[in-house]
Structure formats: structure tokens, C-alpha cells
Design a protein around this motif. Sequence first.
Motif, short mmCIF file in Angstrom:
data_model
loop_
_atom_site.label_atom_id
_atom_site.label_comp_id
_atom_site.label_asym_id
_atom_site.label_seq_id
_atom_site.Cartn_x
_atom_site.Cartn_y
_atom_site.Cartn_z
N ALA A 88 0.87 -1.30 -0.19
CA ALA A 88 0.22 -0.02 0.02
C ALA A 88 0.88 1.19 -0.09
CB ALA A 88 -0.85 0.07 1.24
N THR A 89 0.30 2.27 -0.61
CA THR A 89 0.92 3.67 -0.39
C THR A 89 0.09 4.45 0.40
OG1 THR A 89 1.78 3.50 -2.88
CG2 THR A 89 1.42 5.70 -2.09
N ILE A 90 0.80 5.38 1.17
CA ILE A 90 0.16 6.28 1.91
C ILE A 90 0.60 7.83 1.72
CG2 ILE A 90 -0.43 7.01 4.28
CD1 ILE A 90 0.53 3.65 3.72
N LEU A 91 -0.32 8.67 1.27
CA LEU A 91 0.15 9.87 0.70
C LEU A 91 -0.51 11.03 1.78
CD1 LEU A 91 -1.32 9.10 -2.69
CD2 LEU A 91 0.89 9.54 -2.40
N ARG A 92 0.50 12.01 1.61
CA ARG A 92 -0.17 13.47 2.13
C ARG A 92 -1.15 13.86 1.15
NH1 ARG A 92 2.08 16.11 5.54
NH2 ARG A 92 4.12 15.29 5.49
N ASP A 93 -2.23 14.38 1.77
CA ASP A 93 -3.35 14.69 1.11
C ASP A 93 -2.91 15.75 -0.05
OD1 ASP A 93 -5.86 14.92 0.30
OD2 ASP A 93 -6.76 16.07 1.79
N GLY A 94 -3.22 15.48 -1.19
CA GLY A 94 -2.70 16.34 -2.27
C GLY A 94 -1.43 16.15 -3.11
N ALA A 95 -0.71 15.05 -2.35
CA ALA A 95 0.50 14.82 -3.01
C ALA A 95 0.20 13.79 -4.13
CB ALA A 95 1.38 14.23 -2.17
N ASP A 96 1.47 13.99 -5.19
CA ASP A 96 1.28 12.81 -6.20
C ASP A 96 1.72 11.63 -5.73
OD1 ASP A 96 0.64 15.01 -8.09
OD2 ASP A 96 2.75 15.28 -8.67
N GLN A 97 1.22 10.52 -6.39
CA GLN A 97 1.63 9.11 -6.21
C GLN A 97 2.59 8.93 -7.41
OE1 GLN A 97 -0.77 5.14 -5.20
NE2 GLN A 97 -1.93 6.85 -5.82
N ARG A 98 3.71 8.62 -6.85
CA ARG A 98 5.00 8.62 -7.80
C ARG A 98 6.04 7.37 -7.39
NH1 ARG A 98 7.96 14.09 -7.55
NH2 ARG A 98 6.37 15.56 -7.71
N ILE A 99 5.72 6.81 -6.38
CA ILE A 99 6.62 5.51 -6.18
C ILE A 99 5.96 4.30 -6.79
CG2 ILE A 99 7.55 4.04 -4.43
CD1 ILE A 99 7.24 6.31 -2.23
N PRO A 100 6.91 3.63 -7.80
CA PRO A 100 6.15 2.77 -8.61
C PRO A 100 5.57 1.75 -7.68
CG PRO A 100 8.41 3.05 -9.34
CD PRO A 100 8.31 3.82 -8.01
N VAL A 101 4.26 1.20 -8.25
CA VAL A 101 3.62 0.21 -7.61
C VAL A 101 4.71 -1.18 -7.42
CG1 VAL A 101 1.84 -1.51 -8.04
CG2 VAL A 101 1.51 0.85 -8.60
N ASP A 102 5.42 -1.42 -8.54
CA ASP A 102 6.13 -2.39 -8.26
C ASP A 102 7.63 -2.07 -7.77
OD1 ASP A 102 7.90 -4.70 -8.47
OD2 ASP A 102 7.31 -5.36 -10.26
N MET A 103 8.09 -2.27 -6.51
CA MET A 103 9.16 -1.60 -6.21
C MET A 103 10.38 -2.50 -6.21
SD MET A 103 7.79 0.36 -2.69
CE MET A 103 7.71 -0.95 -1.63
N THR A 104 10.17 -3.74 -6.88
CA THR A 104 11.29 -4.53 -6.68
C THR A 104 12.65 -4.27 -7.64
OG1 THR A 104 10.11 -5.86 -8.57
CG2 THR A 104 10.12 -6.82 -6.11
N ASN A 105 12.16 -3.20 -8.75
CA ASN A 105 13.45 -3.08 -9.71
C ASN A 105 14.03 -1.66 -9.07
OD1 ASN A 105 13.33 -5.18 -11.06
ND2 ASN A 105 11.71 -4.46 -12.41
N LEU A 106 13.38 -1.12 -7.94
CA LEU A 106 13.95 0.28 -7.39
C LEU A 106 15.49 0.14 -6.94
CD1 LEU A 106 11.14 2.08 -5.36
CD2 LEU A 106 12.71 3.06 -7.18
#
Length: 311
Positions: A293-311
Motif C-alpha cells: 500500500a501507498t500512503i500519501l499526504r493529502d494532495g501529493a502525487d503518487q510517484r513511487i512505482p507500484v512494483d518496487m522490486t526494481n527500485l
Amino acid sequence: MPTILGHNQYGKAENRVVKITRDGDTHHIKDLNVSVALSGDLDDVHLTGSNANCLPTDTTKNTCFAFAKEHGIESAEQYGIELARHFVESQPSIHRARIRIEEYSWERIAGSDAGSKFIGSDEVKHSFVRKGQETRLVQVTYDGEQFEVLSGLKDLTVMNTTNSEFWGYIKDKYTTLKEDYDRILATSLSTWWRHNWTGVDDERTPNWNKSYEQSKKHILQAFVETYSLSLQQTLFQMGSRVINNRSEIDEIRFSAPNKHHFRQDLSAFGLENEAKDGAVYWAADRPYGLIEATILRDGADQRIPVDMTNL
Ligand SMILES: O=c1[nH]c(=O)c2[nH]c(=O)[nH]c2[nH]1
């Protein structure tokens, strides 16, 4: 060509035996990987197909769990000695037993790691972190105009030995899972969080080390303090705590394998195995639930990739 049977042994390898002992509110963990290898008068099993001298590997597995309940695990050595003695002395066909044990160490999450407001003492009574802690991770991207800094960690393995339930879920014709009102919750966290510092419009460069330590502290604190009705809920609490306490972070993503610990059914041996009395669990390594799951500050963009394995 005649052949002869040489050395042979057999047994159940890698029984993941986890014994929780409860001393009032204070819990203790023994987490073992137990491998049994038996040898003896087993030629017929190989040569004629007669299993008359064969103690099933399944029985050796059950014995590992039952002994943990019946005798406790004072030390891996004492437990191994009792098991080895049992196999050799109870079965005429078994002449030698080799018990190999790996023990995984857990430390209490200290008050200072998880914040000081709760518990009122240095130690938390039922929340643990696996020794040999996490690997810290960083990814910096710069396109000539803006930086994006992701920080994170992997292999932060934590366990709550109580204060976790899972019930009220969908039940269809394939559902066999029993509702659980006192279960172990364990996971090995991978997480990345995104700093809102871009190096351009905002020159307030974070103290990266402090930011990391504090973020980890908030994650652990939320793990300790959340009375969990699902791992999903725990992740949301962890993420919210980081976002609410660290103004430099706008987004955090978790990937959390649910490291299942199933209470072993020992009823066939006349043994109750209830969580409230301190139970013996089977730590399954796969398959595992994977909760992300991703948790965001209200109004922030969702930029971390869904699949983090290649990060
Ligand atoms: O915390 C949990 N979340 C789930 O979605 C789930 N599914 C399951 O079988 N066990 C669990 N536990």
C-alpha cells in the motif's frame, strides 16, 4: 550388477517451530528451524519395501511441535537433546538421531526505538524485531532541474505476539481459514518514502540521517501501538504516522509479506495449544500473503512505482 545399500538417513527437515511463552503481559519467543535425521535398522525399507521399521517423517515433524509444547524450549541444546533421546530410546529400529537447529533471535523493540510515550518502560512486552536488522536504501534521481530523493529500507522483520486479530472477511465456498482473535502478526518490511525536497524551490535540505532514523522509529512505533485487525490496517497506521510526523515526506509505500504463523493442531496428542496459554506455531515460509500500500499526504502525487522490486 549387485548393489549394496550404503549410509542412509531420513527425517523431516526445516520444521519451523515457534514457541511463545507468556509471563503475564511479557512474552518470550523461541524461533527455531529444526531438522531431524534418523538412521538405524532401515535396510528393509530400502531393499524390500517393508515399512515396519519406518517412523514416518510426518511423525518426526509432529514430535518437534509436540515437544515444544509439552517440555517447552529452555534452550535449543536441551530441546535437541530431548528430541534425539526420544527418537532413539522410543524406537528400537532407530539407532541414531541427528537434530540440527538454527535459532533466530528476536529483540524486544526498545522504547527508545519506538518512541517513549507508551509503555512507560524501556521495553515493549510483546513486540519484537528480528536481530540483524534492516538494510537502508536510497535512490536519488536528478534530471538537471529537480531532484527526487527516495529513501527506504528492506528486511526489517517485526513480530507482535498478540494484539492482532483477523476475522469478518468474505467466506466463499473455497474459504477454510478460521477467524482468529489472538494471532501472531509478523512481517519483513520493505518500504520506500519520497522526500518533497527537490533542491530547487526549497533549499531546506533535510538532515537525511535524522529523517531516516525518525521515519523508522515512527514505523516501529505504529507497529507496536496498533491493535491490528489486518496487516493492511497496520500498514496504513505506519504510513500515516510517518507522513503526520515528518513534514519532509509526502509519500510512503510498503510491501509487506504476511509471515504466517499457524497455531499447530496438537489435539491428536491430547495437547491444548491456545494462544492465551503460550502456543506453538508453525512458521510457514510460503506461500505468503503479500500486502502492499501507498500512503500519501493529502494532495501529493503518487510517484513511487507500484512494483518496487526494481527500485
Ligand atoms: O492481515 C491479513 N490480511 C489479509 O488480507 C489476510 N488474508 C488472510 O488469509 N490472512 C490475512 N491477514
